[in-house]
Motif scaffolding. Structure first.
Motif, PDB file in Angstrom:
ATOM      1  N   GLY A 215       0.809  -1.213   0.000  1.00 28.19           N
ATOM      2  CA  GLY A 215       0.000   0.000   0.000  1.00 28.19           C
ATOM      3  C   GLY A 215       0.842   1.263   0.000  1.00 28.19           C
ATOM      4  N   SER A 216       1.976   1.213  -0.676  1.00 24.42           N
ATOM      5  CA  SER A 216       2.898   2.349  -0.681  1.00 24.42           C
ATOM      6  C   SER A 216       2.314   3.550  -1.415  1.00 24.42           C
ATOM      7  N   THR A 217       2.628   4.736  -0.932  1.00 25.04           N
ATOM      8  CA  THR A 217       2.243   5.977  -1.610  1.00 25.04           C
ATOM      9  C   THR A 217       3.461   6.634  -2.258  1.00 25.04           C
ATOM     10  N   LEU A 218       4.580   5.898  -2.318  1.00 23.68           N
ATOM     11  CA  LEU A 218       5.808   6.431  -2.902  1.00 23.68           C
ATOM     12  C   LEU A 218       5.907   6.086  -4.380  1.00 23.68           C
ATOM     13  N   SER A 219       6.269   7.060  -5.194  1.00 22.91           N
ATOM     14  CA  SER A 219       6.511   6.835  -6.609  1.00 22.91           C
ATOM     15  C   SER A 219       7.652   5.843  -6.773  1.00 22.91           C
ATOM     16  N   GLY A 220       7.488   4.899  -7.718  1.00 25.38           N
ATOM     17  CA  GLY A 220       8.524   3.914  -7.979  1.00 25.38           C
ATOM     18  C   GLY A 220       8.309   2.593  -7.270  1.00 25.38           C
ATOM     19  N   ASN A 221       7.270   2.474  -6.445  1.00 23.47           N
ATOM     20  CA  ASN A 221       6.999   1.208  -5.776  1.00 23.47           C
ATOM     21  C   ASN A 221       6.659   0.135  -6.810  1.00 23.47           C
ATOM     22  N   VAL A 222       7.246  -1.031  -6.668  1.00 19.79           N
ATOM     23  CA  VAL A 222       7.010  -2.118  -7.605  1.00 19.79           C
ATOM     24  C   VAL A 222       5.604  -2.679  -7.418  1.00 19.79           C
ATOM     25  N   ILE A 223       4.916  -2.914  -8.524  1.00 20.86           N
ATOM     26  CA  ILE A 223       3.582  -3.512  -8.531  1.00 20.86           C
ATOM     27  C   ILE A 223       3.752  -5.010  -8.758  1.00 20.86           C
ATOM     28  N   VAL A 224       3.090  -5.815  -7.941  1.00 20.34           N
ATOM     29  CA  VAL A 224       3.208  -7.262  -8.034  1.00 20.34           C
ATOM     30  C   VAL A 224       1.853  -7.889  -8.327  1.00 20.34           C
TER      31      VAL A 224
ATOM     32  N   GLY B  80      -7.698   8.699 -23.723  1.00 25.00           N
ATOM     33  CA  GLY B  80      -8.030   9.086 -25.093  1.00 25.00           C
ATOM     34  C   GLY B  80      -7.563   8.061 -26.110  1.00 25.00           C
ATOM     35  N   ASN B  81      -8.200   8.084 -27.278  1.00 27.39           N
ATOM     36  CA  ASN B  81      -7.834   7.217 -28.407  1.00 27.39           C
ATOM     37  C   ASN B  81      -7.838   5.725 -28.068  1.00 27.39           C
ATOM     38  N   GLY B  82      -8.753   5.304 -27.193  1.00 24.16           N
ATOM     39  CA  GLY B  82      -8.869   3.886 -26.857  1.00 24.16           C
ATOM     40  C   GLY B  82      -7.866   3.394 -25.823  1.00 24.16           C
ATOM     41  N   TYR B  83      -7.122   4.295 -25.201  1.00 21.34           N
ATOM     42  CA  TYR B  83      -6.149   3.927 -24.172  1.00 21.34           C
ATOM     43  C   TYR B  83      -6.646   4.386 -22.803  1.00 21.34           C
ATOM     44  N   PHE B  84      -6.120   3.737 -21.775  1.00 19.76           N
ATOM     45  CA  PHE B  84      -6.540   4.024 -20.413  1.00 19.76           C
ATOM     46  C   PHE B  84      -5.335   4.105 -19.497  1.00 19.76           C
ATOM     47  N   ARG B  85      -5.517   4.801 -18.366  1.00 21.00           N
ATOM     48  CA  ARG B  85      -4.544   4.822 -17.277  1.00 21.00           C
ATOM     49  C   ARG B  85      -5.176   4.101 -16.089  1.00 21.00           C
ATOM     50  N   PHE B  86      -4.359   3.387 -15.341  1.00 24.12           N
ATOM     51  CA  PHE B  86      -4.806   2.727 -14.127  1.00 24.12           C
ATOM     52  C   PHE B  86      -4.259   3.512 -12.946  1.00 24.12           C
ATOM     53  N   VAL B  87      -5.153   4.033 -12.102  1.00 20.53           N
ATOM     54  CA  VAL B  87      -4.764   4.870 -10.966  1.00 20.53           C
ATOM     55  C   VAL B  87      -5.056   4.100  -9.677  1.00 20.53           C
ATOM     56  N   ASN B  88      -4.039   3.892  -8.865  1.00 18.27           N
ATOM     57  CA  ASN B  88      -4.223   3.123  -7.637  1.00 18.27           C
ATOM     58  C   ASN B  88      -5.058   3.895  -6.629  1.00 18.27           C
ATOM     59  N   ARG B  89      -5.990   3.206  -5.977  1.00 14.42           N
ATOM     60  CA  ARG B  89      -6.905   3.846  -5.031  1.00 14.42           C
ATOM     61  C   ARG B  89      -6.176   4.385  -3.800  1.00 14.42           C
ATOM     62  N   VAL B  90      -5.158   3.688  -3.323  1.00 17.22           N
ATOM     63  CA  VAL B  90      -4.445   4.122  -2.119  1.00 17.22           C
ATOM     64  C   VAL B  90      -3.471   5.255  -2.421  1.00 17.22           C
ATOM     65  N   SER B  91      -2.631   5.058  -3.423  1.00  6.47           N
ATOM     66  CA  SER B  91      -1.546   6.013  -3.674  1.00  6.47           C
ATOM     67  C   SER B  91      -1.953   7.179  -4.569  1.00  6.47           C
TER      68      SER B  91
ATOM     69  N   GLU C 121      -5.273  -1.436  -1.610  1.00  4.26           N
ATOM     70  CA  GLU C 121      -4.111  -1.337  -2.496  1.00  4.26           C
ATOM     71  C   GLU C 121      -4.264  -2.221  -3.733  1.00  4.26           C
ATOM     72  N   LEU C 122      -5.275  -3.087  -3.742  1.00  5.63           N
ATOM     73  CA  LEU C 122      -5.566  -3.944  -4.893  1.00  5.63           C
ATOM     74  C   LEU C 122      -6.555  -3.292  -5.853  1.00  5.63           C
ATOM     75  N   GLU C 123      -7.069  -2.117  -5.506  1.00  8.49           N
ATOM     76  CA  GLU C 123      -8.104  -1.447  -6.296  1.00  8.49           C
ATOM     77  C   GLU C 123      -7.506  -0.359  -7.181  1.00  8.49           C
ATOM     78  N   TRP C 124      -7.954  -0.338  -8.442  1.00 14.79           N
ATOM     79  CA  TRP C 124      -7.455   0.615  -9.434  1.00 14.79           C
ATOM     80  C   TRP C 124      -8.630   1.273 -10.139  1.00 14.79           C
ATOM     81  N   ASN C 125      -8.584   2.582 -10.293  1.00 17.73           N
ATOM     82  CA  ASN C 125      -9.551   3.296 -11.118  1.00 17.73           C
ATOM     83  C   ASN C 125      -9.029   3.297 -12.549  1.00 17.73           C
ATOM     84  N   ILE C 126      -9.918   3.036 -13.498  1.00 18.29           N
ATOM     85  CA  ILE C 126      -9.549   3.034 -14.913  1.00 18.29           C
ATOM     86  C   ILE C 126     -10.046   4.344 -15.507  1.00 18.29           C
ATOM     87  N   VAL C 127      -9.101   5.158 -15.999  1.00 17.65           N
ATOM     88  CA  VAL C 127      -9.396   6.507 -16.484  1.00 17.65           C
ATOM     89  C   VAL C 127      -8.999   6.609 -17.951  1.00 17.65           C
ATOM     90  N   SER C 128      -9.878   7.166 -18.771  1.00 24.46           N
ATOM     91  CA  SER C 128      -9.581   7.312 -20.196  1.00 24.46           C
ATOM     92  C   SER C 128      -8.376   8.220 -20.407  1.00 24.46           C
TER      93      SER C 128
END
Length: 85
Positions: free
Chosen positions: A10-19, A37-48, A28-35
């Motif tokens: 559940g790290s809030t530090l940039s560079g933490n390895v995702i497993v 654009g152009n059919g691509y998405f970003r995954f944003v971690n709920r905790v960090s 820390e297992l939850e991710w928001n899926i944000v557009s």
């Protein structure tokens, strides 16, 4: 068993390895899926609040370690969701 992307510890530090971990109830297992654009998405971690990123760049020479640095709208932070048959 269903596996999910895990912001290890559940790290809030940039560079933490995702497993990959078994599915559970931790935020820390939850991710928001944000557009992105152009059919691509970003995954944003709920905790960090940080973004899923491919360490080492894009394309055939990309590294395999997935991390979550600050959102920079880079290609290594944009993902396509495609059906698997």
């Amino acid at each position: 068993t269903t596996n999910v992307l895990d912001d290890s510890g559940g790290s809030t530090l940039s560079g933490n390895v995702i497993v990959q971990s078994p599915s559970g109830s931790g935020r820390e297992l939850e991710w928001n899926i944000v557009s992105a654009g152009n059919g691509y998405f970003r995954f944003v971690n709920r905790v960090s609040g940080l973004v899923l990123d491919m360490n080492g760049g894009a394309g055939a020479q990309a590294g395999f370690a997935v991390q979550e640095p600050q959102n920079n709208n880079g290609a290594t932070q944009q993902w396509q969701i495609v059906p698997v048959h």
